[in-house]
Design an enzyme around this catalytic site. Structure first.
Site, short mmCIF file in Angstrom:
data_model
loop_
_atom_site.label_atom_id
_atom_site.label_comp_id
_atom_site.label_asym_id
_atom_site.label_seq_id
_atom_site.Cartn_x
_atom_site.Cartn_y
_atom_site.Cartn_z
N CYS A 8 27.48 88.15 -48.21
CA CYS A 8 26.81 88.30 -49.48
C CYS A 8 25.79 89.43 -49.43
CB CYS A 8 26.07 87.00 -49.83
SG CYS A 8 27.08 85.52 -49.72
N GLY A 36 29.72 91.24 -52.40
CA GLY A 36 30.16 89.96 -52.94
C GLY A 36 30.50 90.08 -54.40
N ASN A 111 22.66 85.04 -46.55
CA ASN A 111 23.77 85.88 -46.13
C ASN A 111 24.11 85.50 -44.69
OD1 ASN A 111 24.09 89.40 -45.24
ND2 ASN A 111 25.66 87.87 -45.53
N GLY A 112 25.30 84.99 -44.47
CA GLY A 112 25.71 84.61 -43.12
C GLY A 112 26.49 83.31 -43.13
N TYR A 256 33.29 98.28 -41.88
CA TYR A 256 33.84 98.00 -43.20
C TYR A 256 32.83 97.56 -44.25
CZ TYR A 256 36.52 95.59 -46.86
OH TYR A 256 37.03 95.18 -48.05
N SER A 297 36.39 102.60 -47.19
CA SER A 297 35.81 102.56 -45.85
C SER A 297 36.67 103.24 -44.79
CB SER A 297 35.53 101.11 -45.44
OG SER A 297 36.61 100.27 -45.74
N CYS A 450 35.28 88.80 -32.65
CA CYS A 450 36.59 88.73 -33.30
C CYS A 450 37.61 89.61 -32.58
CB CYS A 450 36.48 89.11 -34.76
SG CYS A 450 35.61 90.65 -35.08
#
Length: 467
Positions: A8, A36, A111-112, A256, A297, A450
């Site tokens: 967000c 968002g 945010n998170g 990104y 991006s 990731c």
């Protein structure tokens, strides 16, 4: 870009100048719309009374007209743009959340993503708490109020809450008298401070400071609580290291999520993407006629690849600016349709040519496959796909919607199989060890779990085995 959802945008403003609040809220929302597109909201502090306006939709849909409020008495506000990684898509989950309590009202925006959300929620429900949303932001609010009953100040309550929170969280909290910014001890998600002539601004990205004419002061440090008092616009801050840990900024902010004109933790997003393209050219060279990037991006990385390789850069796609980012679509079919109307190749750039196509990442592969098909239909002789991110191999628990391995292309297929599925002449990914080199500031630590599976913090129970 393969269908990621993400986090967000946060923006908060405190100003003695009556015109700053209304314009600031609107400009802040628009500047962070890219973070968002599910919904957005504004919480206002009018002479100590908190009010809330929010709904599902883009900023221009939720707030099509000028914000109506008492300019003479409103001196603080927080705004939020949401794409949820925790909680359902509903108006109730749109933020900020406004919580009324006998210890005082509070608006909160987050945010998170918490990794111990379920355990905390279960504990509160056993104690008789009723939840009105499925968002982990409400869990944070309950935890703060739990400690507010035994502390003298809201700052003390937040500090105690931080000792129990696990995962990623940048927060903006507004009470009747204060605007408070909080960044988790690992600094997973960005948050910065700006200065107005007569007040302060907090934002997820520095581009939002530029939008409202605020001067950049600094990034909040991991574990920092920063407070602005409404009465005199006085700023105070403290660092709360609930444990001694290395900073772990999500590296995908640079690859990104963030706007290229932003600076995050002293790192220019634009320069980081240029650098990633240069690494790709060194790691995965090829004979080609033109380098193009997938808007938006992938463009900076394409420029970096072109500069390093000497292959001319060209504009390969025109982007429909009135279509949101494809990750906003919750279903694969919707994402496919979004690509069709979002991007259109420039045939004169690619027809009969060997094309190096730079995308920011390849997650599930559906979007990348469609983009390659567009180039083939436009007459590209060869397509050499390069990703400015390493292969996604592991779930993310800190705010990016990759909650299992089952849909990740690189988890199901080897390089040759992916090349065939995507219909490309060659395929190359950024090496995981190059991720840490996207910044030229060695003191900045990154989370790249990731890609590597090495998590800097706690993960949900059974999370390491997510399939």
């Amino acid at each position: 870009m393969g269908g990621l959802k993400e986090e967000c945008g946060l923006f908060g403003i405190s100003s003695a100048h009556k015109e700053h609040i209304g314009l600031g809220c609107h400009y802040g929302l628009y500047a962070l719309q890219h973070r968002g597109q599910e919904g957005c909201g504004i919480a206002l502090n009018t002479d100590g009374e908190l009010s809330l306006q929010k709904d599902l939709g883009l900023v221009n849909e939720v707030f099509p007209k000028a914000l109506v409020f008492d300019e003479e008495k409103t001196r603080m506000a927080i705004v939020h743009t949401r794409y949820g990684t925790s909680g359902e898509r509903s108006r109730e989950n749109v933020q900020p959340l406004l919580v009324r309590h006998h210890a005082g009202s509070m608006a909160i925006a987050h945010n998170g993503n918490l990794t111990n959300d379920e355990s905390l929620r279960s504990q509160f429900e056993r104690d008789g708490c009723l939840f009105h949303t499925t968002s982990d932001t409400e869990v944070i609010a309950y935890l703060i109020y739990k400690h507010r009953l035994t502390t003298h100040t809201i700052a003390e309550a937040i500090e105690k809450a931080m000792a129990e929170l696990e995962g990623a969280y940048s927060l903006l909290i507004m009470t009747s008298s204060q605007l408070i910014a909080v960044r988790d001890p690992r600094g997973f998600r960005p948050l910065c401070l700006g200065k107005l002539e007569d007040g302060y601004v907090f934002a997820s990205e520095s581009c939002a400071l530029d939008a409202v004419g605020a001067s950049f002061v600094r990034d909040l440090q991991p574990g920092e609580i920063c407070i602005v008092d409404r009465a005199d616009q006085r700023l105070t801050s403290s660092i709360v290291h609930t444990n001694k840990v290395k900073s772990s900024l999500c590296v995908f902010e640079l690859i990104y999520f963030a706007r290229p004109d932003s600076v995050i933790d002293t790192i220019s997003v634009h320069q980081a993407r240029i650098r990633s393209g240069s690494f790709l050219a060194l790691e995965h060279p090829c004979q080609a006629d033109v380098v193009i990037g997938v808007p938006d991006s992938g463009i900076d990385a394409a420029i970096g690849y072109s500069r390093q390789s000497g292959i001319p850069y060209g504009i390969g796609f025109i982007k429909n600016k009135y279509i949101g980012r494809t990750f906003i679509q919750p279903k694969a079919g919707d994402r496919e349709s979004g690509v069709r109307i979002k991007l259109n190749p420039i045939a004169s750039t690619v027809r009969g040519k060997r094309v190096v196509l730079i995308d920011d990442s390849i997650v599930r592969g559906t979007t990348s496959k469609r983009i390659v098909r567009l180039l083939r239909e436009a007459g590209a002789k060869e397509v050499h796909l390069r990703s400015s991110a390493p292969p996604f191999l592991h779930p993310c628990y800190y705010g990016t919607d990759i909650n299992s391995r089952k849909d990740l292309l690189a988890c199901k297929y080897d390089m040759q199989q992916m090349k065939t599925i995507l219909d490309v002449d060659s395929l190359g990914f950024l090496l995981p060890e190059q991720v840490v080199k996207l910044s030229d500031h060695p003191c900045i630590g990154f989370c790249s779990a990731c890609f590597t599976g090495v998590y800097p913090g706690a993960v949900p129970q059974g999370g390491n085995n997510a399939q």
